[in-house]
Design a protein around this motif. Structure first.
Motif, PDB file in Angstrom:
ATOM      1  N   ILE A 149      65.443 -44.925  25.515  1.00  0.00           N
ATOM      2  CA  ILE A 149      66.050 -45.376  26.634  1.00  0.00           C
ATOM      3  C   ILE A 149      67.325 -46.353  26.170  1.00  0.00           C
ATOM      4  O   ILE A 149      67.328 -47.113  25.460  1.00  0.00           O
ATOM      5  N   GLU A 150      68.589 -45.991  26.862  1.00  0.00           N
ATOM      6  CA  GLU A 150      69.543 -46.380  26.867  1.00  0.00           C
ATOM      7  C   GLU A 150      69.707 -47.951  27.539  1.00  0.00           C
ATOM      8  O   GLU A 150      69.482 -48.317  28.473  1.00  0.00           O
ATOM      9  N   LYS A 151      70.576 -48.968  26.832  1.00  0.00           N
ATOM     10  CA  LYS A 151      70.554 -50.181  27.242  1.00  0.00           C
ATOM     11  C   LYS A 151      71.512 -50.270  28.248  1.00  0.00           C
ATOM     12  O   LYS A 151      72.788 -49.926  27.863  1.00  0.00           O
ATOM     13  N   GLY A 152      71.453 -50.804  29.220  1.00  0.00           N
ATOM     14  CA  GLY A 152      72.249 -51.289  30.607  1.00  0.00           C
ATOM     15  C   GLY A 152      72.728 -52.494  30.225  1.00  0.00           C
ATOM     16  O   GLY A 152      72.166 -53.353  29.505  1.00  0.00           O
ATOM     17  N   LYS A 153      73.374 -53.045  31.397  1.00  0.00           N
ATOM     18  CA  LYS A 153      73.803 -54.391  31.543  1.00  0.00           C
ATOM     19  C   LYS A 153      72.830 -55.355  31.657  1.00  0.00           C
ATOM     20  O   LYS A 153      72.713 -56.558  31.443  1.00  0.00           O
ATOM     21  N   ASP A 154      71.789 -54.744  32.266  1.00  0.00           N
ATOM     22  CA  ASP A 154      70.411 -55.848  32.186  1.00  0.00           C
ATOM     23  C   ASP A 154      69.372 -55.575  31.359  1.00  0.00           C
ATOM     24  O   ASP A 154      68.271 -56.266  31.377  1.00  0.00           O
ATOM     25  N   GLY A 155      69.766 -54.878  30.253  1.00  0.00           N
ATOM     26  CA  GLY A 155      68.884 -54.536  29.346  1.00  0.00           C
ATOM     27  C   GLY A 155      68.133 -53.053  29.372  1.00  0.00           C
ATOM     28  O   GLY A 155      68.691 -52.359  30.056  1.00  0.00           O
ATOM     29  N   HIS A 156      67.229 -52.864  28.666  1.00  0.00           N
ATOM     30  CA  HIS A 156      66.346 -51.565  28.799  1.00  0.00           C
ATOM     31  C   HIS A 156      65.420 -51.387  29.989  1.00  0.00           C
ATOM     32  O   HIS A 156      64.633 -52.278  30.252  1.00  0.00           O
ATOM     33  N   ARG A 157      65.493 -50.539  30.872  1.00  0.00           N
ATOM     34  CA  ARG A 157      64.575 -50.405  32.098  1.00  0.00           C
ATOM     35  C   ARG A 157      63.470 -49.746  31.761  1.00  0.00           C
ATOM     36  O   ARG A 157      63.696 -48.633  31.146  1.00  0.00           O
ATOM     37  N   ILE A 158      62.233 -50.367  31.846  1.00  0.00           N
ATOM     38  CA  ILE A 158      61.016 -49.855  31.579  1.00  0.00           C
ATOM     39  C   ILE A 158      60.349 -49.008  32.917  1.00  0.00           C
ATOM     40  O   ILE A 158      60.146 -49.790  33.847  1.00  0.00           O
ATOM     41  N   ASP A 159      60.535 -47.607  32.926  1.00  0.00           N
ATOM     42  CA  ASP A 159      60.010 -46.720  34.080  1.00  0.00           C
ATOM     43  C   ASP A 159      58.549 -46.658  34.019  1.00  0.00           C
ATOM     44  O   ASP A 159      58.154 -45.644  33.971  1.00  0.00           O
ATOM     45  N   ILE A 192      63.972 -57.182  37.748  1.00  0.00           N
ATOM     46  CA  ILE A 192      65.030 -56.796  38.924  1.00  0.00           C
ATOM     47  C   ILE A 192      64.641 -55.879  39.916  1.00  0.00           C
ATOM     48  O   ILE A 192      64.392 -54.738  39.474  1.00  0.00           O
ATOM     49  N   GLY A 193      64.562 -56.144  41.190  1.00  0.00           N
ATOM     50  CA  GLY A 193      64.255 -55.186  42.265  1.00  0.00           C
ATOM     51  C   GLY A 193      62.794 -54.583  41.699  1.00  0.00           C
ATOM     52  O   GLY A 193      62.356 -53.375  41.902  1.00  0.00           O
ATOM     53  N   ARG A 194      61.747 -55.566  41.290  1.00  0.00           N
ATOM     54  CA  ARG A 194      60.413 -55.050  41.096  1.00  0.00           C
ATOM     55  C   ARG A 194      60.413 -54.323  39.757  1.00  0.00           C
ATOM     56  O   ARG A 194      59.454 -53.904  39.249  1.00  0.00           O
ATOM     57  N   LYS A 195      61.534 -53.986  39.254  1.00  0.00           N
ATOM     58  CA  LYS A 195      61.622 -53.178  37.896  1.00  0.00           C
ATOM     59  C   LYS A 195      61.713 -54.043  36.574  1.00  0.00           C
ATOM     60  O   LYS A 195      62.318 -55.158  36.809  1.00  0.00           O
ATOM     61  N   VAL A 196      60.982 -53.729  35.541  1.00  0.00           N
ATOM     62  CA  VAL A 196      60.866 -54.580  34.353  1.00  0.00           C
ATOM     63  C   VAL A 196      62.171 -54.134  33.484  1.00  0.00           C
ATOM     64  O   VAL A 196      62.097 -52.965  33.225  1.00  0.00           O
ATOM     65  N   TYR A 197      62.836 -55.052  32.958  1.00  0.00           N
ATOM     66  CA  TYR A 197      63.941 -54.840  31.962  1.00  0.00           C
ATOM     67  C   TYR A 197      63.747 -55.758  30.591  1.00  0.00           C
ATOM     68  O   TYR A 197      63.474 -56.740  30.712  1.00  0.00           O
ATOM     69  N   ARG A 198      63.773 -54.974  29.583  1.00  0.00           N
ATOM     70  CA  ARG A 198      63.420 -55.605  28.162  1.00  0.00           C
ATOM     71  C   ARG A 198      64.684 -55.715  27.589  1.00  0.00           C
ATOM     72  O   ARG A 198      65.637 -54.930  27.234  1.00  0.00           O
TER      73      ARG A 198
END
Length: 198
Positions: A149-159, A192-198
């Protein structure tokens, strides 16, 4: 993992499965190699009381159910479509020929199976002894590495849904929700928007 073009040159057929449909059942002998074109599949078992234990989730481009192909043994779990899926199926004899004739593919299969074995070893140790927050953080960190998983501006999105996190860590959904809120307060994750970011 294996290109669709190569799989199709070894007799691959495309098949669609509806959400909730069983792809293969625990106890059946394997007849195909399975690789997901689109959708999500889970491998799971049910105990005598009907309680489900999830072994893992698989997504676009991933394969599942390979070990019994090499071992001449029955499937140890069921494969069920979590969403509508399109899957490439290669007959067992054709798949074994593909492996023998393509060394790079063989190495990729070995690496993939080794990663899964490592994941199971790590998570087995976590589930047996660690607190919910620790289990969840370990699952998230391993997911980031395993799924690249690539890191975005808010971190790694855990799908992973809360239910999937519970299934993979042996926790109750309510416990996962409480632990996630606690980890957010500690700054270990973001929501963020119910999604977890690490």
């Amino acid at each position: 993992m294996i290109t669709e073009k190569l799989l199709e040159s070894y007799q691959a057929a495309r098949k669609k499965y509806n959400k909730g449909e069983t792809i293969f059942e625990e106890g059946n002998f394997p007849a195909h190699y399975y690789q997901i074109v689109s959708g999500e599949v889970k491998m799971c078992n049910f105990n005598d009381d009907g309680k489900e234990f999830v072994q893992g989730f698989f997504h676009d481009g991933q394969s599942f159910g390979e070990p019994p192909l090499f071992l001449e043994r029955v499937y140890p779990a069921n494969a069920i479509a979590v969403t509508d899926c399109e899957i490439l199926l290669v007959p067992k004899t054709a798949f074994l020929s593909l492996i023998r004739e393509n060394a790079q593919v063989s190495l990729a299969i070995i690496e993939n199976l080794a990663q899964r074995l490592h994941y199971k070893s790590v998570m087995a140790a976590e589930i047996s002894s660690q607190e919910p927050e620790h289990r969840l953080l370990k699952l998230m960190d391993y997911s980031i590495t395993f799924f690249k998983i690539e890191k975005g501006k808010d971190g790694h999105r855990i799908d992973l849904t809360r239910q999937q996190m519970a299934d993979l860590t042996g926790l109750r959904v309510e416990t996962v929700i409480r632990a996630i809120k606690s980890m957010e307060k500690k700054g270990e994750i973001q929501i963020i928007g119910r999604k977890v970011y690490r």
